[in-house]
Every structure is written in structure tokens, then in C-alpha cells.
Scaffold this motif. Structure first.
Motif, PDB file in Angstrom:
ATOM      1  N   UNK A  12       0.818  -1.207   0.000  1.00 15.51           N
ATOM      2  CA  UNK A  12       0.000   0.000   0.000  1.00 15.51           C
ATOM      3  C   UNK A  12       0.858   1.266   0.000  1.00 15.51           C
ATOM      4  N   UNK A  13       1.977   1.247   0.690  1.00 10.34           N
ATOM      5  CA  UNK A  13       2.762   2.457   0.899  1.00 10.34           C
ATOM      6  C   UNK A  13       3.883   2.651  -0.124  1.00 10.34           C
ATOM      7  N   UNK A  14       4.258   1.595  -0.847  1.00 12.45           N
ATOM      8  CA  UNK A  14       5.405   1.703  -1.750  1.00 12.45           C
ATOM      9  C   UNK A  14       5.024   1.299  -3.177  1.00 12.45           C
ATOM     10  N   UNK A  15       5.706   1.931  -4.123  1.00 15.09           N
ATOM     11  CA  UNK A  15       5.491   1.624  -5.539  1.00 15.09           C
ATOM     12  C   UNK A  15       6.316   0.376  -5.890  1.00 15.09           C
ATOM     13  N   UNK A  16       5.798  -0.765  -5.491  1.00  8.31           N
ATOM     14  CA  UNK A  16       6.556  -2.009  -5.678  1.00  8.31           C
ATOM     15  C   UNK A  16       6.626  -2.420  -7.147  1.00  8.31           C
ATOM     16  N   UNK A  17       5.643  -2.024  -7.939  1.00  6.96           N
ATOM     17  CA  UNK A  17       5.675  -2.398  -9.362  1.00  6.96           C
ATOM     18  C   UNK A  17       6.877  -1.780 -10.058  1.00  6.96           C
ATOM     19  N   UNK A  18       7.111  -0.498  -9.832  1.00  2.33           N
ATOM     20  CA  UNK A  18       8.275   0.150 -10.437  1.00  2.33           C
ATOM     21  C   UNK A  18       9.568  -0.439  -9.891  1.00  2.33           C
ATOM     22  N   UNK A  34      29.584  -1.286 -23.571  1.00  6.32           N
ATOM     23  CA  UNK A  34      29.155  -0.027 -24.166  1.00  6.32           C
ATOM     24  C   UNK A  34      29.032   0.996 -23.052  1.00  6.32           C
ATOM     25  N   UNK A  35      29.622   2.136 -23.238  1.00  2.79           N
ATOM     26  CA  UNK A  35      29.604   3.166 -22.193  1.00  2.79           C
ATOM     27  C   UNK A  35      28.190   3.644 -21.921  1.00  2.79           C
ATOM     28  N   UNK A  36      27.398   3.828 -22.984  1.00  2.00           N
ATOM     29  CA  UNK A  36      26.026   4.295 -22.817  1.00  2.00           C
ATOM     30  C   UNK A  36      25.205   3.261 -22.054  1.00  2.00           C
ATOM     31  N   UNK A  37      25.355   1.992 -22.441  1.00  2.00           N
ATOM     32  CA  UNK A  37      24.612   0.932 -21.763  1.00  2.00           C
ATOM     33  C   UNK A  37      25.037   0.827 -20.304  1.00  2.00           C
ATOM     34  N   UNK A  38      26.326   0.967 -20.056  1.00  2.00           N
ATOM     35  CA  UNK A  38      26.824   0.880 -18.677  1.00  2.00           C
ATOM     36  C   UNK A  38      26.259   2.014 -17.826  1.00  2.00           C
ATOM     37  N   UNK A  39      26.237   3.219 -18.382  1.00  4.46           N
ATOM     38  CA  UNK A  39      25.703   4.360 -17.630  1.00  4.46           C
ATOM     39  C   UNK A  39      24.220   4.152 -17.323  1.00  4.46           C
ATOM     40  N   UNK A  40      23.485   3.637 -18.300  1.00  2.40           N
ATOM     41  CA  UNK A  40      22.060   3.392 -18.101  1.00  2.40           C
ATOM     42  C   UNK A  40      21.842   2.342 -17.012  1.00  2.40           C
ATOM     43  N   UNK A  41      22.637   1.292 -17.046  1.00  2.35           N
ATOM     44  CA  UNK A  41      22.519   0.224 -16.036  1.00  2.35           C
ATOM     45  C   UNK A  41      22.867   0.765 -14.653  1.00  2.35           C
ATOM     46  N   UNK A  42      23.912   1.574 -14.553  1.00  4.68           N
ATOM     47  CA  UNK A  42      24.316   2.124 -13.258  1.00  4.68           C
ATOM     48  C   UNK A  42      23.247   3.051 -12.692  1.00  4.68           C
ATOM     49  N   UNK A  43      22.607   3.836 -13.556  1.00  6.79           N
ATOM     50  CA  UNK A  43      21.519   4.701 -13.098  1.00  6.79           C
ATOM     51  C   UNK A  43      20.365   3.868 -12.548  1.00  6.79           C
ATOM     52  N   UNK A  44      20.018   2.795 -13.259  1.00 10.50           N
ATOM     53  CA  UNK A  44      18.937   1.916 -12.804  1.00 10.50           C
ATOM     54  C   UNK A  44      19.307   1.239 -11.490  1.00 10.50           C
ATOM     55  N   UNK A  45      20.554   0.826 -11.364  1.00 10.51           N
ATOM     56  CA  UNK A  45      21.012   0.167 -10.147  1.00 10.51           C
ATOM     57  C   UNK A  45      20.957   1.121  -8.958  1.00 10.51           C
ATOM     58  N   UNK A  46      21.337   2.377  -9.178  1.00 10.28           N
ATOM     59  CA  UNK A  46      21.281   3.370  -8.105  1.00 10.28           C
ATOM     60  C   UNK A  46      19.839   3.629  -7.685  1.00 10.28           C
ATOM     61  N   UNK A  47      18.960   3.745  -8.651  1.00  6.82           N
ATOM     62  CA  UNK A  47      17.547   3.984  -8.344  1.00  6.82           C
ATOM     63  C   UNK A  47      16.957   2.795  -7.595  1.00  6.82           C
ATOM     64  N   UNK A  48      17.320   1.593  -8.007  1.00  8.23           N
ATOM     65  CA  UNK A  48      16.848   0.384  -7.316  1.00  8.23           C
ATOM     66  C   UNK A  48      17.306   0.395  -5.868  1.00  8.23           C
ATOM     67  N   UNK A  49      18.550   0.732  -5.635  1.00  9.53           N
ATOM     68  CA  UNK A  49      19.077   0.731  -4.272  1.00  9.53           C
ATOM     69  C   UNK A  49      18.377   1.774  -3.399  1.00  9.53           C
ATOM     70  N   UNK A  50      18.079   2.940  -3.969  1.00 14.20           N
ATOM     71  CA  UNK A  50      17.381   3.975  -3.212  1.00 14.20           C
ATOM     72  C   UNK A  50      15.987   3.517  -2.796  1.00 14.20           C
ATOM     73  N   UNK A  51      15.276   2.880  -3.724  1.00 13.09           N
ATOM     74  CA  UNK A  51      13.923   2.411  -3.420  1.00 13.09           C
ATOM     75  C   UNK A  51      13.957   1.290  -2.374  1.00 13.09           C
ATOM     76  N   UNK A  52      14.944   0.426  -2.463  1.00 15.78           N
ATOM     77  CA  UNK A  52      15.067  -0.636  -1.466  1.00 15.78           C
ATOM     78  C   UNK A  52      15.447  -0.070  -0.097  1.00 15.78           C
ATOM     79  N   UNK A  53      16.305   0.944  -0.112  1.00 15.89           N
ATOM     80  CA  UNK A  53      16.714   1.554   1.149  1.00 15.89           C
ATOM     81  C   UNK A  53      15.518   2.146   1.882  1.00 15.89           C
ATOM     82  N   UNK A  54      14.608   2.761   1.144  1.00 20.78           N
ATOM     83  CA  UNK A  54      13.413   3.336   1.766  1.00 20.78           C
ATOM     84  C   UNK A  54      12.600   2.258   2.477  1.00 20.78           C
ATOM     85  N   UNK A  55      12.509   1.083   1.880  1.00 20.88           N
ATOM     86  CA  UNK A  55      11.773  -0.021   2.510  1.00 20.88           C
ATOM     87  C   UNK A  55      12.552  -0.569   3.694  1.00 20.88           C
TER      88      UNK A  55
END
Length: 421
Positions: A12-18, A34-55
Motif C-alpha cells: 500500500x505504501x510503496x510503488x513495488x511495481x516500479x 558499451x559506455x552508454x549501456x553501462x551508464x544506463x545500467x548504473x543509473x537503474x542500479x542506483x535507483x533500485x538501491x534507493x527504493x530498497x533503502x526506503x523499505x
């Protein structure tokens, strides 16, 4: 707070789907060269960690709840908790059929999906052994498991392969117990019966069966498969005819072997076929339906089958799979025997397993798990009628073709929740 309340709050409290979308991307699409692919993956990984940290910060045992949110939607999470409350323990081994279970000809182009393979590696990392059970040869299974899971995992000592529906068990890394040939313990009579049926099954088949089927299996598994699309009306017709043919050959071989043993006069092979039709039709309603529809049901009384013939019938199974296959196999060589041998080598003394399968050979594993309190069962929605009936009567764990990962997620979360005990 009750675990149910904690799960309600989580979804109820968290956007678990995203969060799950980020987890899926990070897990299954690692950075390429690929540098572009690596940067995109690192951004996603950072965002994932932030959302998990909140939980993690919002819940007691927050790390576990963050993992649950990352791998399970609301329905899967509550199913997992229901299963934990029912059985009170985690799953300590996976027992998995391959064809039409982990992979599906119609749903996954006959490849094990990447997500399924990834989840298997996650179970491995958490110390859950994997037992692959299949009718295929060891060489085939070992090849595609190494390709999918990697040589290191396959040879880690925590993966076992039950091949050719129980003929043997292969568990790398266990010295003299690495390869066990279970068929070596079979008696001469069983060997003679299967040799007789295998050598005659196509050469003496009715023309429609000979032209419409091909032979699969091994020394102790004789399987007729259609030369037509599985499930088609042509496949149905030829498999139904093939079933009658197999029963007649089996009956003739059994009475011949037993007559030779007892030094008795030869019995008319046709009578042996009638006994086989009666015996197996009495045991299996699907076989009885096929025989009745074809006008081939024997009118002999099942109680009139001689004991010495019935004794050998009771060591041999006849399997019918609608518009897919007709087979005979040794009941002394089956997936259950293979599982118990594999679990013994893996050192699992108190098993509680997940059995996933679609066919009658898998049903024996499911019934073994239920009868002994050693596990739970799951099946794809297109599984055989008897398998689906068993699964729905127990835990109702079904999944769509090609979606085996969904069931693995359910068990993965069950095991996460069990850590909170």
C-alpha cells in the motif's frame, strides 16, 4: 505486527511495481561493452538501491521486505505467506521437470527463459539444491543446463540430474556417487519384456501407427510419439491406435516371459493382449476411455488375470498422454526413485521440496511429496488432467505456459518469509 499486516503495508505504501521493473532490468540486462549501456545500467542500479533503502528503513527486517517487494507482486507475496503458514517451513530443494514445465514449445520457443535461469541461480546462491528430472538423455540435459546455468553451477555439487525418467542419476562433484545407474538392479524378466516390446513396436505395428509414429525412450521406456502436431486430431488418432498396439505387445511379452520361467505351455499372445487391456484399463480411466471409444475394450474379468501375469504387469506402467504419447516404462525406474537417490547424494535428510511438472511421470513425484509430507507441487495450466486435478486438490499452484519463473518467485518469497520465523 502480524506478517500479513506488514505485507499489506508494504504494497500500500510503496510503488513495488516500479521497483520490480528496476530489479528485472538490473538482474537480466547486465551492462555490456558499451559506455552508454553501462551508464544506463548504473543509473537503474542506483535507483533500485534507493527504493530498497526506503523499505529497509521503514520495516523491521527491512532487508527481507525489500527483497520481497523486488521479486513478488502482491498476489505472489500473499500466496507465499499462505503456504508458509500451511507448512511451517522453507523449501530446501527444487525438483523440476524440463519440457513443458521450465520451458514450453508453444510459449518459450523450447528454451528455458532467461528469468527462470536467473532465479535458479538465485536459489543456488542461497544454498537450495536443484534436482532436474527429465525423460531426456544425460548428454542432452547436461548440455543445455551448462549452457543456461554455467559450468560452475552444474558442477558445484548442489545440482543433480535424474535422466531418462529414472534410469540414472548424475550429481557432479560426489566422487564414486557422481553417476548412479539405477537400471543395474532390474531383474532379467523386466529386461526381457522391454527388449521384446522395443524390437517389435514399429516393425509389427499397424501401417497407420508405423507411418504415423516415431520411437523414443530407452531400454526401459518405450514411447510412441506422433509424426503430427501434438494435440491435433491426426496425433490423437495415431496415439490412440498406438496405445492399443503397445498394450497387445506388452501382454504378449509378459505371458511369454512368465510361461518360459514356469515351464508352462505357451499362452496365445492374443490372450496376453486382452489381459493387458483389462489390467491397465481398470487402473487408468483415460486408457479405458480410449479402448472403449476404439471398440477395443476387453470383456475379460480383471480378477481372472493369472497372478503370475498380474505380478509382472504391476512392475510395468502404461502411460497415455492425449494426442501426445503412449508409452510403457518400468515402475522400478521412475522419477521418484531418481529423486530419492539424488536427495541422498545431496545430503538432504529431511526434504521439503517444490515439485514442478506436467505429466503422469511427474504426478508420481507429486504424490510422493504429498504422501510423505516432503513437499508441495505446481504445474503449468496445460498439464495432463490427472496432474492438474492433483495440484488443484492440494495447493492450487498453477502457472501459464512459459511462466515457470512466476512459480519460482512464489517459492523464493516463501523462503524469504521463513527467515522471519
Amino acid at each position: 505486527m502480524e506478517r500479513y499486516d506488514l505485507l499489506y503495508r508494504l504494497y500500500e505504501e510503496f510503488d513495488t511495481e516500479t521497483l520490480r521493473e528496476y530489479q528485472f532490468f538490473v538482474d537480466l540486462f547486465p551492462p555490456v561493452d558499451s559506455r552508454v549501456a553501462l551508464e544506463h545500467w548504473e543509473e537503474a542500479s542506483d535507483e533500485l538501491d534507493q527504493r530498497k533503502t526506503a523499505i529497509r528503513e521503514a520495516f523491521p527486517a527491512g532487508t527481507t521486505f525489500a527483497e520481497i517487494a523486488a521479486y513478488a507482486n502482491r498476489e505472489i507475496a500473499f500466496t507465499s505467506l499462505d503456504l508458509l503458514n500451511r507448512y511451517g517451513r522453507a523449501v530446501n530443494a527444487l525438483v523440476l521437470d524440463v519440457d513443458e514445465t521450465l520451458r514450453s514449445a508453444g510459449g518459450t520457443d523450447n528454451e528455458i527463459p532467461r528469468e527462470t535461469l536467473y532465479l535458479l541461480t538465485e536459489f543456488h546462491e542461497r544454498g537450495v539444491p536443484i534436482v532436474i528430472c527429465t525423460g531426456q538423455t544425460l548428454e542432452n540435459v547436461k548440455g543445455f543446463m551448462i549452457q543456461g546455468l554455467g559450468n560452475e553451477l552444474v558442477h558445484s555439487g548442489t545440482l543433480s540430474i535424474v535422466y531418462e525418467a529414472g534410469n540414472g542419476v548424475f550429481t557432479p562433484g560426489h566422487g564414486s556417487r557422481t553417476k548412479q545407474l539405477l537400471y543395474e538392479d532390474l531383474g532379467d524378466e523386466i529386461r526381457s519384456v522391454f527388449e521384446s516390446v522395443r524390437t517389435r513396436v514399429l516393425s509389427e505395428a499397424p501401417e497407420a501407427v508405423r507411418r504415423g509414429c516415431h520411437l523414443q525412450g530407452n531400454e526401459f521406456n518405450v514411447t510412441l510419439k506422433p509424426n503430427f502436431e501434438t494435440g491435433s486430431s491426426d496425433a490423437e488418432t495415431v496415439i490412440d491406435r498406438g496405445l492399443v498396439h503397445l498394450l497387445d505387445l506388452l501382454g504378449a511379452a509378459v505371458v511369454d516371459v512368465r510361461s518360459e520361467r514356469d515351464g508352462a505351455d505357451d499362452v496365445d499372445p492374443e490372450i496376453g493382449g486382452q489381459w493387458a487391456r483389462t489390467h491397465y484399463g481398470h487402473l487408468d480411466p483415460e486408457i479405458s476411455e480410449v479402448l472403449e471409444a476404439a471398440g477395443e475394450m476387453s470383456d475379460r474379468d480383471v480378477e481372472a488375470i493369472p497372478d503370475h501375469v498380474r505380478e509382472l504387469f504391476e512392475l510395468i506402467d502404461v502411460g497415455y498422454y492425449h494426442a501426445d504419447a503412449a508409452e510403457i516404462s518400468s515402475l522400478e525406474l521412475n522419477k521418484v526413485e531418481g529423486i530419492t537417490a539424488a536427495l541422498d547424494v545431496l545430503g538432504i535428510d529431511d526434504p521439503f521440496v517444490l515439485v514442478m511438472g506436467d505429466s503422469k511421470s511427474d504426478l508420481r513425484m507429486m504424490r510422493w511429496a504429498e504422501a510423505n509430507g516432503t513437499g508441495l507441487s505446481a504445474a503449468p495450466e496445460h498439464a495432463s488432467r490427472d496432474v492438474l486435478s492433483h495440484v488443484m486438490d492440494t495447493d492450487g499452484l498453477t502457472f501459464k505456459a512459459g511462466q515457470s519463473a512466476e512459480m519460482l518467485r512464489t517459492i523464493y518469497v516463501l523462503n524469504l518469509l521463513a527467515r522471519l520465523e
